[in-house]
Scaffold this active site. Structure first.
Site, PDB file in Angstrom:
ATOM      1  N   HIS A 109       0.875  -1.182   0.000  1.00  0.00           N
ATOM      2  CA  HIS A 109       0.000   0.000   0.000  1.00  0.00           C
ATOM      3  C   HIS A 109       0.908   1.226   0.000  1.00  0.00           C
ATOM      4  O   HIS A 109       1.838   1.313   0.789  1.00  0.00           O
ATOM      5  CB  HIS A 109      -0.846  -0.045   1.278  1.00  0.00           C
ATOM      6  CG  HIS A 109      -1.903   1.002   1.377  1.00  0.00           C
ATOM      7  ND1 HIS A 109      -1.624   2.331   1.596  1.00  0.00           N
ATOM      8  CD2 HIS A 109      -3.257   0.918   1.295  1.00  0.00           C
ATOM      9  CE1 HIS A 109      -2.763   3.014   1.655  1.00  0.00           C
ATOM     10  NE2 HIS A 109      -3.772   2.172   1.466  1.00  0.00           N
ATOM     11  N   CYS A 114      -3.930   2.457  -4.112  1.00  0.00           N
ATOM     12  CA  CYS A 114      -4.848   3.234  -3.287  1.00  0.00           C
ATOM     13  C   CYS A 114      -5.026   4.592  -3.961  1.00  0.00           C
ATOM     14  O   CYS A 114      -4.112   5.423  -3.945  1.00  0.00           O
ATOM     15  CB  CYS A 114      -4.307   3.372  -1.865  1.00  0.00           C
ATOM     16  SG  CYS A 114      -5.370   4.409  -0.841  1.00  0.00           S
ATOM     17  N   HIS A 147      -7.800   0.065  -3.614  1.00  0.00           N
ATOM     18  CA  HIS A 147      -8.625   0.836  -2.682  1.00  0.00           C
ATOM     19  C   HIS A 147      -9.143   2.016  -3.472  1.00  0.00           C
ATOM     20  O   HIS A 147      -8.366   2.872  -3.883  1.00  0.00           O
ATOM     21  CB  HIS A 147      -7.783   1.387  -1.530  1.00  0.00           C
ATOM     22  CG  HIS A 147      -7.309   0.357  -0.563  1.00  0.00           C
ATOM     23  ND1 HIS A 147      -6.497   0.668   0.510  1.00  0.00           N
ATOM     24  CD2 HIS A 147      -7.536  -0.975  -0.479  1.00  0.00           C
ATOM     25  CE1 HIS A 147      -6.256  -0.429   1.213  1.00  0.00           C
ATOM     26  NE2 HIS A 147      -6.861  -1.443   0.623  1.00  0.00           N
ATOM     27  N   ASP A 186     -13.016   2.417  -0.339  1.00  0.00           N
ATOM     28  CA  ASP A 186     -12.143   2.774   0.778  1.00  0.00           C
ATOM     29  C   ASP A 186     -12.936   3.627   1.753  1.00  0.00           C
ATOM     30  O   ASP A 186     -14.158   3.531   1.802  1.00  0.00           O
ATOM     31  CB  ASP A 186     -10.887   3.451   0.236  1.00  0.00           C
ATOM     32  CG  ASP A 186      -9.708   3.337   1.179  1.00  0.00           C
ATOM     33  OD1 ASP A 186      -9.827   2.677   2.220  1.00  0.00           O
ATOM     34  OD2 ASP A 186      -8.655   3.916   0.879  1.00  0.00           O
ATOM     35  N   HIS A 187     -12.259   4.448   2.502  1.00  0.00           N
ATOM     36  CA  HIS A 187     -12.928   5.227   3.552  1.00  0.00           C
ATOM     37  C   HIS A 187     -14.247   5.816   3.071  1.00  0.00           C
ATOM     38  O   HIS A 187     -14.315   6.379   1.984  1.00  0.00           O
ATOM     39  CB  HIS A 187     -12.036   6.391   3.994  1.00  0.00           C
ATOM     40  CG  HIS A 187     -10.675   5.955   4.372  1.00  0.00           C
ATOM     41  ND1 HIS A 187      -9.609   6.812   4.441  1.00  0.00           N
ATOM     42  CD2 HIS A 187     -10.191   4.729   4.702  1.00  0.00           C
ATOM     43  CE1 HIS A 187      -8.533   6.149   4.805  1.00  0.00           C
ATOM     44  NE2 HIS A 187      -8.856   4.875   4.956  1.00  0.00           N
TER      45      HIS A 187
HETATM   46  C1  DNO Z   1      -6.440   3.166   6.128  1.00  0.00           C
HETATM   47  C2  DNO Z   1      -5.899   2.033   5.386  1.00  0.00           C
HETATM   48  C3  DNO Z   1      -4.491   1.752   5.794  1.00  0.00           C
HETATM   49  C4  DNO Z   1      -4.026   0.456   5.196  1.00  0.00           C
HETATM   50  C5  DNO Z   1      -2.624   0.136   5.498  1.00  0.00           C
HETATM   51  C6  DNO Z   1      -2.185  -1.049   4.704  1.00  0.00           C
HETATM   52  O1  DNO Z   1      -7.584   3.248   6.356  1.00  0.00           O
HETATM   53  O2  DNO Z   1      -6.020   2.166   4.020  1.00  0.00           O
HETATM   54  O3  DNO Z   1      -4.417   1.681   7.162  1.00  0.00           O
HETATM   55  O4  DNO Z   1      -4.808  -0.579   5.702  1.00  0.00           O
HETATM   56  O5  DNO Z   1      -1.808   1.192   5.234  1.00  0.00           O
HETATM   57  O6  DNO Z   1      -1.083  -1.597   5.313  1.00  0.00           O
END
Ligand code: DNO
Length: 350
Positions: free
Chosen positions: A200, A238, A267, A313-314
């Protein structure tokens, strides 16, 4: 594309049963949270995650994350023990059917934000990063109020200060050497187990508090892939992490590494990049809500043969939901539905 969704385990109020009700959902993304970073995960804990996931009708194929112990990133002599544990975790999760493992190589801090509940115009709340706030915090100042949301709260102030001090001798180049040392050991194990490792990128994609961050743009991704030229050494794309710098052309990056077969996990989220380096705000997934062209990103993945896992993602907090910032059910489910829509459209366009 295999649609997936992060689940934080037994204590997560967003249950696998709820996740299962999102149309097109295929796999859970989760991890063992009951052992400290660097230790071997028990087979029982892995089996419990698998059982709970499969009972809900979902696959257990993606782990996020197996965290990398700080001694590995620092290149300390004790790293060999932690790397051996890491290899054992790859073997054990693979035995349980895991096919993709997400991890990162960010010193000390994982993702960093200045506020987790910033109120957007529509009344929802989201995670934001304002550079002027970060500039006011220095983790090495004794009298400073150290906390930024998202920081690893398992460190006491003194521990945090001492681990940051250890990085005085670790330049970006040394961190690259330490990453190579790690990959040289773990990728052969991943290949043997046929598990795709997916790094990531650093979030945000620039250095903070003087600590090096090295997975930040296309040239660093090129370098990462060439460290061990094996498909099992791959990427978690991401979009929000790369996309918070306008220098990164996310659709072009998606196209390039998908064509190489090196993106194993995506992501997908949108960010509004603020002008003049002032930072960014996380927004709803829809292209129109932020700076990223989500259609172009999904099309680039599709047209270049991407067949890995994607997760929303978020999410923002909407409709009065409360819970883990970024990881509520509602807005991430909207994100998943949007991903389904984009994917169906690009598929039918041919
Ligand atoms: C945040 C995530 C990160 C991700 C790590 C992967 O919400 O995208 O914490 O899980 O960086 O190691």
């Amino acid at each position: 594309m295999k649609l997936s969704f992060r689940w934080y385990g037994a204590n997560d109020k967003v249950t696998p049963e709820y996740i299962r009700q999102i149309p097109g959902m295929y796999s859970i993304v989760t991890a063992v949270y009951d052992v400290p970073v660097g230790e071997v995960w028990s087979r029982e804990s892995i089996a419990a995650l698998k059982k709970r996931t499969e009972e809900a009708g979902l696959a257990f194929e993606v782990v996020e994350s197996i965290p990398v112990h700080e001694d590995i990133k620092l290149g300390k002599p004790s790293r060999d023990k932690y790397i051996e544990n890491y290899c054992e975790n790859i073997r054990r999760t693979a035995e349980a059917g895991v096919k993709c493992i997400c991890y990162n190589f960010m010193p000390v801090f994982d993702w960093t934000r200045t506020q987790l509940d910033h109120v957007l115009e529509d009344g929802s709340t989201s995670l934001v990063y304002y550079q002027e706030h970060v500039d006011k915090v220095n983790p090495l100042w004794g009298d400073n109020d150290l906390t930024l949301p998202g920081w690893d709260s398992s460190y006491t102030r003194d521990e945090l200060r001492s681990v940051i001090a250890e990085y005085n001798n670790v330049s970006g180049e040394v961190l690259w050497d330490n990453l190579k040392y790690f990959l040289d050991k773990i990728i052969p194990v991943a290949a043997e187990c046929d598990v795709n490792m997916a790094i990531h990128g650093d979030d945000p994609c620039w250095s903070i508090f003087g600590l090096p961050r090295i997975i930040v743009d296309e040239s660093s991704l090129d370098r990462l892939l060439s460290l061990v030229d094996d498909r099992h050494n791959g990427i978690t794309l991401c979009t929000g992490s790369l996309g918070c710098s306008p220098k990164n052309d996310v659709p072009a990056i998606a196209a390039k590494y998908a064509a190489m077969g090196r993106i194993h996990f995506v992501h997908l989220r949108n960010v509004e990049v603020l002008e003049n380096g002032r930072g960014f705000e996380e927004r709803a997934h829809l292209s129109g809500c932020g700076s990223l062209d989500m259609f172009a990103i999904v099309k680039a993945l599709h047209d270049n043969g991407f067949d890995g896992y994607i997760r929303p993602d978020h999410g923002r907090m909407i409709w009065g939901e409360t819970g883990r910032a970024g990881y509520g059910l509602y807005d991430r489910a909207l994100g998943a539905a949007y991903i389904n829509g984009l994917w169906e459209a690009v598929e039918k366009m041919g």
